[in-house]
Design an enzyme around this catalytic site. Structure first.
Site, short mmCIF file in Angstrom:
data_model
loop_
_atom_site.label_atom_id
_atom_site.label_comp_id
_atom_site.label_asym_id
_atom_site.label_seq_id
_atom_site.Cartn_x
_atom_site.Cartn_y
_atom_site.Cartn_z
CG ASP A 96 -1.71 -28.08 -7.56
OD1 ASP A 96 -1.47 -27.34 -7.52
OD2 ASP A 96 -1.83 -28.70 -7.42
CG HIS A 110 1.06 -29.16 -5.30
ND1 HIS A 110 2.03 -28.59 -4.56
CD2 HIS A 110 1.66 -28.35 -5.79
CE1 HIS A 110 3.20 -28.13 -4.24
NE2 HIS A 110 2.57 -27.26 -4.86
CG ASP A 170 10.11 -39.24 10.98
OD1 ASP A 170 8.88 -38.45 10.96
OD2 ASP A 170 10.04 -40.15 12.04
CG ASP A 184 8.49 -44.17 13.22
OD1 ASP A 184 9.27 -45.07 14.25
OD2 ASP A 184 8.82 -42.73 12.75
CB SER A 192 8.17 -41.39 15.26
OG SER A 192 9.83 -40.45 14.93
CG ASN A 214 22.36 -35.19 27.27
OD1 ASN A 214 23.17 -35.01 26.24
ND2 ASN A 214 22.76 -33.54 28.33
CG ASP A 253 14.65 -38.83 23.51
OD1 ASP A 253 12.94 -38.69 22.85
OD2 ASP A 253 15.37 -38.25 23.04
CD GLU A 262 11.34 -29.80 20.98
OE1 GLU A 262 10.22 -30.05 21.12
OE2 GLU A 262 12.50 -29.60 21.10
#
Lengths: 719, 152
Positions: A211, A244, A654, A656, A658, A696, A698, A705
């Site tokens: 861990d 872990h 996700d 890749d 990113s 809007n 992309d 976020e």
């Protein structure tokens, strides 16, 4: 008593010296008062502790349930099902199979280190000076360049591959061995240990008991330091694997995020290499054939000979059974063992029976793979996930009695490789070693609080230690207030090295020094200058406020369920229920096994004649709502309740790494989640949610976020 | 009224009943009793433990604890120390009527008189009570601060 005191006081004003008897009485009073005060603080500290621990373990259990759900999807859905595609890469063995191909993939040579780089430069082979330089650099918050990271990790991987499953260490007269427990990314604790105890060397051997990563923000630095020392002193530094050290767990508990945040270009490669390294970490260390050190613990089936023989690197994640999970009915599975065992009803361990066993795990291990596939599948190709699941569950109901299994279908994985009972048995041993916790009662039962491994009792300790001729089991895995704790007649010792684990001031960390007499000596510490200056009361208060905040968050996200539960006790709709009913309804919904009656004054500040106005109380849980407008409130609540699950799914999708997912993927995530939770989330609700976040630009959404926008903020923190 | 008392006692007991078998370690009894609002002396505690301990096993069972503790609560056997009395106690020790005590002054009394503090207890008390800057114990201020802790 008061009266005589007053009279004495009058007398005192006349004489300057204090009569001895009076002084003694005064001292007695003050001592009595102070001891009471400390005891009340201690009581609060225990309750706070329970809160943190329950929430932590509930989170682990939650993740395992999610993971099992994915496993179920993988096993039982058609190849064309798009949801399956989303998550199949976490189960799929990698495209590149040979080590030599991997080495090429991980090659660092093409990575240039720019002149502008101000961090440490490493040369290989690693030397003591090199690692010390690394430690200093990290102390000064520098970051190691990706080239050196990959190089160091590459060397580590190469070394680990030749280490045995069980490290054998001898404690001879001149060298004392230092043993450390969980660090969880707390670099300041590791630095504190090195400061107090000295750096690892051939004169100062160390054992680290797993861990190293997750939760704290310097997991990677800790790994690099430990691996560095391992490379320099391979015979004197021993690393055990913890639960872990597992890429699936890392998705949820922060390590993946940390690496991707620090290494935007090469993070994915680094994570992949770490995945391999984790699987190659040894499973245990034995000192003088007398002291066993493993991360979690043991079970009644633990057999070190078996452990010694396994191909440990096959078990990339301990959460995932070896290929072809369909299994002989006769072998027992971690999740379903000991159904008939006498489980205590409640209590600290909260070993409750798995009554929500309609969960995926039951199906995973009891269904006959082939019989399902013999159904006409083609007609179901266009089914949604929910519909298909419903159908499978219906079928499973008929097939429960089906025990014997023939060759399992290999459609879920491109490889062949048969199920063997041995594989399952080995896997279980490894899971037990990494996930189990000791309990006070005799016996061995599944660890349903965490969701993996088991709880083992003192009788199992005696039996296993006896069978292997061992005298002591040292393990970690559980946070302890004093940094260490004995149990099972001092035959089991828990050592935990991450101080302030739950919150500043919550606990001390500790490490062990052990000489050839094999008697453990403890050194405790608490990192963070701030908490050393806190008084007892302040540190308890601080930790408590933090725990209560976490608890209020839990209450808030379960608002609807709580109100329903309260209403069951309020058939006449008076809006009030008794405190006793409040306590049992709350426990029923949250399932955290907390002493609600004791906590009540901290959570409910207004009661009248022992009754709680529950609607008002819920309203007053001062947690902020996000600023985003969403048409469907239930989706919001789902969002809050499944915050971590949602993030985990996002990160899995996700591929890749990113940090961005498309709207389509976002939509799929919600569909998956809703199926897992067995609830309806309409397409419109999801579209609305997406709309309220600006797509809007992309067409993709930043995971970080998004999660930030929904972070709960406890308003009472500012009061 | 009695059943409320019983519930309160059980709740406090449960917090320390780690094995969920209605027993607690004898060393936790003091904490439990204190947390129920009582102010026994060390001697009182020893006497109580002697009554309810299970034959030197080091454990106390709820069956014995509950009635004994209920009696204590209903009889108000170890009542809290009123704030003014406590203040007077401090004032007694503050021979020169300075309004504060120096750490050594307090330590002398606590570790040499009455039911002696251990060094650890003493260190903790000084950390908790002493004004950090001046390293003095302003007992009047402390009392008003500490006695408004929420009841558990």
């Amino acid at each position: 008593m008061g009266k005589s005191k007053v009279q004495l006081k009058k007398c005192d004003r006349v004489c300057i010296s204090v009569p001895a008897a009076t002084a003694i009485r005064a001292a007695l009073l003050i001592q009595r008062w102070y001891r009471q005060y400390v005891a009340r603080l201690e009581m609060r500290r225990r309750c706070t502790w329970n809160i943190f621990q329950s929430i932590e373990y509930a989170g682990e259990q939650d993740q395992i349930k999610l993971y099992n759900f994915f496993g179920f999807l993988m096993d039982h859905f058609t190849p064309a099902s798009s949801e399956r595609n989303l998550i199949c890469h976490i189960f799929r063995k990698n495209e590149i199979c040979r080590d030599i191909d991997w080495e090429r993939y991980f090659c660092y040579r093409s990575i240039e280190v720019p002149d502008s780089y101000t961090g440490p430069h490493l040369t290989f082979p690693m030397t003591f000076c090199g690692v010390s330089k690394l430690v200093e650099a990290f102390k000064h918050k520098q970051q190691l360049h990706a080239r050196y990271v990959l190089q160091l990790l590459g060397e580590t991987w190469r070394l680990l591959r030749i280490l045995p499953n069980i490290n054998q260490v001898s404690a001879c007269h001149t060298k004392e061995i230092t043993i450390c427990g969980d660090l969880h990314g707390h670099l300041e604790d590791l630095l504190l240990i090195f400061y107090k105890n000295g750096l690892p060397s051939s004169d100062k051997p160390y054992v680290f008991n797993g861990d190293y990563v997750d939760r704290g923000k310097n997991s990677l630095e800790i790994l690099l330091i430990l691996f560095g020392f391992l490379l320099v002193y391979p015979n004197d530094v021993h690393l055990n694997r913890g639960n872990h050290e597992d890429h699936i767990v890392n998705l949820r508990y922060g390590f993946t995020k940390e690496v991707l945040g620090k290494y935007r270009v090469h993070g994915k490669k680094i994570l992949k290499l770490l995945q391999k390294i984790f699987s190659w970490l040894p499973l245990a260390t034995v000192i003088d054939q007398k002291v066993l050190i493993v991360h979690g613990g043991i079970s009644d089936t633990t057999d070190l000979d078996t452990i010694g023989r396994v191909d440990r690197h096959k078990y990339v994640s301990a959460l995932k059974a070896p290929k072809h999970h369909a299994v002989n009915g006769s072998t027992t599975q971690t999740m379903n063992r000991n159904r008939e065992a006498n489980l205590p009803e409640e209590g600290r361990r909260r070993v409750y029976s798995m009554n929500h066993c309609s969960s995926a795990s039951a199906y995973r291990y009891n269904l006959q793979h082939r019989s399902l596939h013999s159904q006409s599948i083609s007609s179901h190709l266009n089914c949604s996930v929910e519909e298909e699941l419903k159908m499978r569950r219906r079928m499973a109901g008929f097939d429960q009695s089906y025990r014997k299994l023939s060759q399992s279908d290999s459609d879920s994985d491109p490889e062949s490789g048969e199920t063997t009972e041995t594989d399952e048995h080995q896997w279980k041993q490894i899971v037990d070693m990494l996930w189990s916790d000791p309990m006070a009662q005799n016996g061995c039962v599944p660890n349903e609080v965490r969701g993996g491994g088991c709880y083992w009792g003192p009788d199992v300790t005696e039996e296993v230690l006896g069978r292997h001729n061992l005298q002591l089991l040292i393990r970690s895995h559980e946070c302890k207030q004093e940094g260490y704790e004995f149990c099972h007649n001092r035959r089991v010792l828990t050592i935990f090295s991450a101080s302030n684990y739950y919150e500043v001031g919550s606990n001390r960390g500790a490490y062990i020094r052990m000489g050839s007499d094999l008697v453990p000596h403890f050194i405790q510490y608490q990192a963070s200058r701030t908490c050393m200056e806190l008084t007892l009361r302040q540190s308890v208060g601080w930790t408590e406020r933090s725990a209560l905040r976490a608890l209020r968050e839990q209450l808030f996200v379960h608002k609807s369920d709580l109100i329903s539960a309260f209403q069951e006790f309020d058939p006449h709709n008076t809006g009030k229920i008794s405190l006793r009913n409040w306590a049992s309804a709350t426990e029923k919904v949250l399932n955290l096994g907390l002493p609600w009656r004791v906590l009540r004054p901290q959570l409910v500040n207004r009661t009248q004649y022992g009754m709680v106005d529950y609607q008002q109380w819920i309203r007053e849980l001062s947690i902020t709502e996000p600023k985003l407008e969403v048409s469907d409130n239930s989706i919001l609540e789902t969002m809050y309740k499944n915050h971590s699950n949602l993030e985990t799914i996002f990160r899995i999708i996700d591929t890749d790494h990113s940090g961005l997912i498309s709207f389509e993927e976002f939509h799929q995530t919600w569909k998956l989640l809703s199926t897992h939770l067995k609830m309806e989330i309409s397409d419109k609700a999801i579209a609305d949610l997406a709309q309220s976040i600006d797509f809007n630009k992309d067409g993709s959404i930043d995971i970080n976020e998004f999660m930030e926008a929904f972070r709960l903020v406890d308003l009472s923190a500012h009061s | 009224m009695v059943s409320d008392v019983h519930k309160k006692i059980k709740a406090a007991f449960e917090a320390f009943d780690y094995e969920t078998n209605n027993t607690v370690d004898v060393r936790e009894i003091g904490t439990i009793i204190y947390s129920l609002g009582c102010f026994p002396s060390q001697t009182d505690l020893h006497d109580f433990i002697a009554e309810v301990e299970e034959d030197h096993t080091g454990y106390i069972h709820l069956d014995k604890f509950l009635p004994a503790m209920a009696k204590i609560l209903l009889e108000h056997k170890y009542p809290p120390i009123p704030e003014d009395i406590l203040l007077q106690a401090f004032e007694v020790l503050d021979k020169e009527k300075k309004g504060y005590l120096e750490p050594e002054e307090l330590a002398n009394y606590m570790t040499q008189e009455g039911e002696l503090f251990t060094q650890e207890e003493m260190d903790e008390m000084l950390t908790a009570l002493a004004d950090h800057e001046k390293d003095l114990i302003y007992y009047k201020d402390i009392l008003s601060q500490l006695t408004i802790d929420p009841e558990l």
